[in-house]
Design a protein around this motif. Structure first.
Motif, PDB file in Angstrom:
ATOM      1  N   ASP A 214      31.098  57.818  38.736  1.00  0.00           N
ATOM      2  CA  ASP A 214      32.441  58.021  37.863  1.00  0.00           C
ATOM      3  C   ASP A 214      33.806  57.792  38.813  1.00  0.00           C
ATOM      4  O   ASP A 214      33.742  58.186  39.997  1.00  0.00           O
ATOM      5  N   MET A 215      34.620  57.159  38.379  1.00  0.00           N
ATOM      6  CA  MET A 215      36.061  57.100  39.144  1.00  0.00           C
ATOM      7  C   MET A 215      37.075  58.252  38.555  1.00  0.00           C
ATOM      8  O   MET A 215      37.214  58.509  37.290  1.00  0.00           O
ATOM      9  N   VAL A 216      37.097  59.267  39.403  1.00  0.00           N
ATOM     10  CA  VAL A 216      38.295  60.048  39.325  1.00  0.00           C
ATOM     11  C   VAL A 216      39.635  59.570  39.321  1.00  0.00           C
ATOM     12  O   VAL A 216      39.872  58.745  40.121  1.00  0.00           O
ATOM     13  N   ILE A 217      40.443  59.790  38.202  1.00  0.00           N
ATOM     14  CA  ILE A 217      41.804  59.017  38.030  1.00  0.00           C
ATOM     15  C   ILE A 217      42.832  60.390  37.854  1.00  0.00           C
ATOM     16  O   ILE A 217      43.953  60.051  37.049  1.00  0.00           O
ATOM     17  N   THR A 218      42.573  61.389  38.421  1.00  0.00           N
ATOM     18  CA  THR A 218      43.575  62.529  38.293  1.00  0.00           C
ATOM     19  C   THR A 218      44.750  62.216  38.684  1.00  0.00           C
ATOM     20  O   THR A 218      45.770  62.615  38.130  1.00  0.00           O
ATOM     21  N   LYS A 219      44.663  61.785  40.124  1.00  0.00           N
ATOM     22  CA  LYS A 219      46.062  61.391  40.546  1.00  0.00           C
ATOM     23  C   LYS A 219      46.561  60.197  39.892  1.00  0.00           C
ATOM     24  O   LYS A 219      46.161  59.139  40.418  1.00  0.00           O
ATOM     25  N   LYS A 220      47.752  60.236  39.313  1.00  0.00           N
ATOM     26  CA  LYS A 220      48.240  59.112  38.721  1.00  0.00           C
ATOM     27  C   LYS A 220      48.845  58.096  39.453  1.00  0.00           C
ATOM     28  O   LYS A 220      48.879  56.944  39.047  1.00  0.00           O
ATOM     29  N   LEU A 221      49.403  58.429  40.488  1.00  0.00           N
ATOM     30  CA  LEU A 221      49.984  57.432  41.401  1.00  0.00           C
ATOM     31  C   LEU A 221      48.849  56.584  42.112  1.00  0.00           C
ATOM     32  O   LEU A 221      48.969  55.573  42.582  1.00  0.00           O
ATOM     33  N   ASP A 222      47.535  57.066  42.026  1.00  0.00           N
ATOM     34  CA  ASP A 222      46.320  56.119  42.830  1.00  0.00           C
ATOM     35  C   ASP A 222      46.009  55.297  41.716  1.00  0.00           C
ATOM     36  O   ASP A 222      44.981  54.239  42.330  1.00  0.00           O
ATOM     37  N   CYS A 223      46.192  55.250  40.513  1.00  0.00           N
ATOM     38  CA  CYS A 223      45.512  54.383  39.449  1.00  0.00           C
ATOM     39  C   CYS A 223      46.799  53.829  38.652  1.00  0.00           C
ATOM     40  O   CYS A 223      47.600  54.468  38.473  1.00  0.00           O
ATOM     41  N   LYS A 224      46.339  52.766  37.989  1.00  0.00           N
ATOM     42  CA  LYS A 224      46.923  52.254  36.822  1.00  0.00           C
ATOM     43  C   LYS A 224      46.386  51.643  35.639  1.00  0.00           C
ATOM     44  O   LYS A 224      45.080  51.088  36.010  1.00  0.00           O
ATOM     45  N   ARG A 225      46.478  52.045  34.574  1.00  0.00           N
ATOM     46  CA  ARG A 225      45.935  51.542  33.439  1.00  0.00           C
ATOM     47  C   ARG A 225      46.358  50.179  33.119  1.00  0.00           C
ATOM     48  O   ARG A 225      47.383  49.731  32.683  1.00  0.00           O
ATOM     49  N   MET A 226      45.175  49.285  33.298  1.00  0.00           N
ATOM     50  CA  MET A 226      45.452  47.937  33.007  1.00  0.00           C
ATOM     51  C   MET A 226      45.277  47.280  31.561  1.00  0.00           C
ATOM     52  O   MET A 226      45.996  46.504  31.159  1.00  0.00           O
ATOM     53  N   GLY A 227      44.388  48.259  30.973  1.00  0.00           N
ATOM     54  CA  GLY A 227      44.288  47.922  29.437  1.00  0.00           C
ATOM     55  C   GLY A 227      43.032  48.495  28.833  1.00  0.00           C
ATOM     56  O   GLY A 227      42.288  49.305  29.336  1.00  0.00           O
ATOM     57  N   LYS A 228      43.316  48.671  27.433  1.00  0.00           N
ATOM     58  CA  LYS A 228      42.251  49.340  26.646  1.00  0.00           C
ATOM     59  C   LYS A 228      41.483  48.322  25.877  1.00  0.00           C
ATOM     60  O   LYS A 228      41.981  47.173  25.622  1.00  0.00           O
ATOM     61  N   PHE A 229      40.155  48.572  25.834  1.00  0.00           N
ATOM     62  CA  PHE A 229      39.127  47.738  25.396  1.00  0.00           C
ATOM     63  C   PHE A 229      39.409  47.546  24.026  1.00  0.00           C
ATOM     64  O   PHE A 229      39.259  48.542  23.188  1.00  0.00           O
ATOM     65  N   ILE A 230      39.362  46.469  23.382  1.00  0.00           N
ATOM     66  CA  ILE A 230      39.597  46.077  21.900  1.00  0.00           C
ATOM     67  C   ILE A 230      38.228  45.666  21.468  1.00  0.00           C
ATOM     68  O   ILE A 230      38.086  45.962  20.296  1.00  0.00           O
ATOM     69  N   GLY A 231      37.405  44.847  21.879  1.00  0.00           N
ATOM     70  CA  GLY A 231      36.419  44.136  21.373  1.00  0.00           C
ATOM     71  C   GLY A 231      35.649  43.315  22.152  1.00  0.00           C
ATOM     72  O   GLY A 231      36.368  42.531  23.159  1.00  0.00           O
ATOM     73  N   VAL A 232      34.618  42.795  21.883  1.00  0.00           N
ATOM     74  CA  VAL A 232      34.105  41.512  22.674  1.00  0.00           C
ATOM     75  C   VAL A 232      34.338  40.324  21.620  1.00  0.00           C
ATOM     76  O   VAL A 232      34.066  40.342  20.600  1.00  0.00           O
ATOM     77  N   ILE A 233      34.904  39.297  22.424  1.00  0.00           N
ATOM     78  CA  ILE A 233      35.116  38.066  21.918  1.00  0.00           C
ATOM     79  C   ILE A 233      33.884  37.011  21.784  1.00  0.00           C
ATOM     80  O   ILE A 233      33.174  36.768  22.844  1.00  0.00           O
ATOM     81  N   LYS A 234      33.135  37.167  20.713  1.00  0.00           N
ATOM     82  CA  LYS A 234      31.701  36.636  20.642  1.00  0.00           C
ATOM     83  C   LYS A 234      31.544  35.286  21.150  1.00  0.00           C
ATOM     84  O   LYS A 234      32.577  34.469  21.162  1.00  0.00           O
ATOM     85  N   ASN A 235      30.306  35.154  21.457  1.00  0.00           N
ATOM     86  CA  ASN A 235      30.111  33.999  22.343  1.00  0.00           C
ATOM     87  C   ASN A 235      30.124  32.411  21.433  1.00  0.00           C
ATOM     88  O   ASN A 235      30.352  31.571  21.561  1.00  0.00           O
ATOM     89  N   GLU A 236      29.768  32.926  20.171  1.00  0.00           N
ATOM     90  CA  GLU A 236      29.874  31.838  19.073  1.00  0.00           C
ATOM     91  C   GLU A 236      31.407  31.365  18.726  1.00  0.00           C
ATOM     92  O   GLU A 236      31.423  30.357  18.174  1.00  0.00           O
ATOM     93  N   VAL A 237      32.295  32.312  19.084  1.00  0.00           N
ATOM     94  CA  VAL A 237      33.696  31.613  18.929  1.00  0.00           C
ATOM     95  C   VAL A 237      33.567  30.348  20.002  1.00  0.00           C
ATOM     96  O   VAL A 237      33.467  30.569  21.000  1.00  0.00           O
ATOM     97  N   SER A 238      34.621  29.683  19.291  1.00  0.00           N
ATOM     98  CA  SER A 238      34.816  28.464  20.287  1.00  0.00           C
ATOM     99  C   SER A 238      35.862  28.723  21.337  1.00  0.00           C
ATOM    100  O   SER A 238      37.050  29.135  21.144  1.00  0.00           O
ATOM    101  N   ILE A 239      35.099  28.660  22.501  1.00  0.00           N
ATOM    102  CA  ILE A 239      36.093  28.853  23.643  1.00  0.00           C
ATOM    103  C   ILE A 239      35.743  27.912  24.665  1.00  0.00           C
ATOM    104  O   ILE A 239      34.963  27.354  25.030  1.00  0.00           O
ATOM    105  N   GLU A 240      37.044  27.312  25.207  1.00  0.00           N
ATOM    106  CA  GLU A 240      37.036  26.206  26.236  1.00  0.00           C
ATOM    107  C   GLU A 240      37.882  26.528  27.420  1.00  0.00           C
ATOM    108  O   GLU A 240      38.904  27.384  27.234  1.00  0.00           O
TER     109      GLU A 240
END
Length: 261
Positions: A214-240
């Motif tokens: 587990d990653m302890v993130i109590t110290k706010k200055l040591d860590c940065k929130r990069m993003g909240k997970f929204i969902g999986v972009i399905k493999n069947e979606v056209s991706i190039e």
């Protein structure tokens, strides 16, 4: 040479003429004459010393447009003092906002910046090992809610996410994570994707598969929130994959802007 511009930069920097004299090693009397207009054409070496002390371009003292305005020079100076992983975080934000401004969204397709990490150590992706590409995916509720995505190239997150998955994230630096949400954090140059929990004063990201500490993130200055997970972009979606140059231009050389702005 516009003496008013020297005065303005001094005010913005919070310098008096006396303080500028100490920093630039230019006599106060000389600075006073330049500031009052009694010396309308000071020597080049004198102005060079003043510009160096004020951390700005000499173009700032004239009507010429500087390559980097002095306001941005101040940020460059401050950025140089930051820890390496914080510098990377700032670059990350600039890249995301640049994409929002530049890349074109059509009615049925949407372009997203995609990150791959070639060096994964104990489930942590080294930020400097990233490969950046653009992907084209179907324009839907999920992809419209994403700011960027991550391509999982190993089995470090199985069985939650399998190799080859495209995980969609929304940049949410100002939003506090809620219990049980999946987030990506940056800590000391490494990225960690885990489920957020907090109890009293302790905040941590828990491993998605139990095989990673587990990653302890109590110290706010040591860590940065990069993003909240929204969902999986399905493999069947056209991706190039698309090239990700500094500037994307259309066939006729016009620059595209993002219609979402």
């Amino acid at each position: 040479m516009k003496r008013e511009k020297i005065k303005k930069i001094c005010r913005d920097r919070g310098y008096t003429l006396e303080e500028l004299a100490k920093i630039s090693r230019i006599p106060l009397s000389t600075l006073a004459k330049i500031s009052s207009g009694d010396t309308p054409d000071p020597r080049f070496e004198t102005m060079q010393s003043i510009a160096s002390a004020l951390r700005c371009s000499m173009d700032e003292f004239s009507d010429r447009d500087p390559k980097i305005p002095y306001q941005y020079e101040e940020y460059v100076y401050k950025m140089k003092q930051l820890a390496p992983h914080i510098k990377e975080y700032i670059k990350f934000i600039i890249d995301l906002e640049y994409d929002r401004m530049i890349y074109l969204k059509t009615e049925d397709k949407i372009r997203l910046r995609c990150f791959e990490f070639t060096n994964v150590v104990d489930g942590l992706g080294e930020y400097e090992s990233k490969i950046e590409k653009m992907i084209v995916a179907d324009n839907n509720l999920l992809t419209r809610d994403c700011t960027f995505c991550v391509h999982i190239c190993d089995n470090a997150l199985e069985p939650q996410f399998f190799r080859g998955s495209f995980l969609g994230f929304r940049y949410e630096d100002e939003v506090m994570p809620k219990q049980g949400e999946i987030w990506m954090f940056l800590k000391e140059g490494y990225l960690y994707i885990g489920r957020y929990y907090h109890y009293k004063e302790k905040h941590l990201l828990k491993s998605l598969n139990g095989n990673i500490d587990d990653m302890v993130i109590t110290k706010k200055l040591d860590c940065k929130r990069m993003g909240k997970f929204i969902g999986v972009i399905k493999n069947e979606v056209s991706i190039e994959y698309l090239p990700c140059p500094q500037l994307i231009k259309g066939r006729e050389g016009e620059t595209h802007t993002d219609e979402r702005l």
